[in-house]
Design a protein around this motif. Sequence first.
Motif, PDB file in Angstrom:
ATOM      1  N   SER A 110     -77.220  30.205  -4.974  1.00  0.00           N
ATOM      2  CA  SER A 110     -77.089  30.002  -3.533  1.00  0.00           C
ATOM      3  C   SER A 110     -77.865  31.094  -2.811  1.00  0.00           C
ATOM      4  O   SER A 110     -77.724  32.274  -3.118  1.00  0.00           O
ATOM      5  N   GLU A 118     -73.259  29.348   2.965  1.00  0.00           N
ATOM      6  CA  GLU A 118     -72.496  28.413   2.144  1.00  0.00           C
ATOM      7  C   GLU A 118     -71.709  29.143   1.055  1.00  0.00           C
ATOM      8  O   GLU A 118     -72.105  30.196   0.564  1.00  0.00           O
ATOM      9  N   ASP A 132     -71.391  18.104  -2.589  1.00  0.00           N
ATOM     10  CA  ASP A 132     -72.347  19.095  -2.070  1.00  0.00           C
ATOM     11  C   ASP A 132     -72.860  18.642  -0.706  1.00  0.00           C
ATOM     12  O   ASP A 132     -73.965  18.971  -0.300  1.00  0.00           O
ATOM     13  N   TRP A 166     -76.662  16.954  -8.890  1.00  0.00           N
ATOM     14  CA  TRP A 166     -75.339  17.249  -9.469  1.00  0.00           C
ATOM     15  C   TRP A 166     -74.975  16.212 -10.526  1.00  0.00           C
ATOM     16  O   TRP A 166     -74.387  16.542 -11.558  1.00  0.00           O
ATOM     17  N   LYS A 218     -68.684  22.091  -1.185  1.00  0.00           N
ATOM     18  CA  LYS A 218     -69.373  23.109  -0.399  1.00  0.00           C
ATOM     19  C   LYS A 218     -68.730  23.237   0.979  1.00  0.00           C
ATOM     20  O   LYS A 218     -68.409  22.246   1.620  1.00  0.00           O
ATOM     21  N   ARG A 273     -82.909  22.156  -6.324  1.00  0.00           N
ATOM     22  CA  ARG A 273     -82.377  23.436  -6.781  1.00  0.00           C
ATOM     23  C   ARG A 273     -80.844  23.459  -6.781  1.00  0.00           C
ATOM     24  O   ARG A 273     -80.230  24.280  -7.462  1.00  0.00           O
ATOM     25  N   ALA A 274     -80.217  22.522  -6.047  1.00  0.00           N
ATOM     26  CA  ALA A 274     -78.753  22.485  -5.993  1.00  0.00           C
ATOM     27  C   ALA A 274     -78.147  22.218  -7.357  1.00  0.00           C
ATOM     28  O   ALA A 274     -76.967  22.530  -7.597  1.00  0.00           O
ATOM     29  N   LYS A 334     -76.493  25.169  -8.846  1.00  0.00           N
ATOM     30  CA  LYS A 334     -75.226  25.616  -8.267  1.00  0.00           C
ATOM     31  C   LYS A 334     -74.049  25.031  -9.035  1.00  0.00           C
ATOM     32  O   LYS A 334     -73.123  25.756  -9.420  1.00  0.00           O
TER      33      LYS A 334
END
Length: 233
Positions: free
Chosen positions: A217, A223, A148, A82, A188, A51-52, A55
């Motif tokens: 987030s 974070e 991250d 990423w 992050k 799920r990052a 972001k």
Amino acid sequence: MAKKTSGRGQRDLTVKVKTARGRRLSSTRWLQRQLNDPYVKRAKDEGFRGRAAFKIMELDDKYEFLRPGARVVDLGCAPGGWCQVAVPRVNSDGSRAGKPQGRVIGVDLQEVEPIAGAEIHQLDFMEPGADDLVKEWLGGPADVVMSDMAASSSGHKQTDHNRIVALCEAAAELAFDVLVEGGTFVAKVLQGGAEDSLQAELKRRFDKVANVKPPSSRSDSSEKFVIAQGFRG
């Protein structure tokens, strides 16, 4: 696991997880949160490794640092979400005809499954000479350094905060060595106060510094992400 029904002809789709014998309550809560997280489902549906990915996607949508032709290094890149986002945006896979082709380099202590369009290296970026290796792999200085990374949780909030700030500071030090003038640093951090010295250093070295909590987030997470743009060299 059960789905509770509520209301006539309607179902409550919230997944309930029973605490199994031997499983800690915190683990049960984490599992239930994962099962009910729309970003987890979306990541799976869209082929992202976590799920990052959303972001960095949301941060780039706002600040536009992943441009075609950009050279990007992703520190602590595992599991690779990423990098997956960066590849098409900087056109490192050459899929966007007529656009400049960039480079995406992922660096991590652990082995990471290959990602099409990215070059993954197993390396401790804190080792002496890591900055020279990164520039060699990129074929020059970086336009973007992003991170991250998060240290393993100790269960003690302030300790965990200090650890992640230390990681972010180390990532920033590498960024100072490899970024091109005008480059961007994204990382992050956790809210908690110890990051003040880092913020001051970034403001000294970059034209603009913003602190953002992207929509993806989790609201119960401390974070946030620092986006420093316009590296002064």
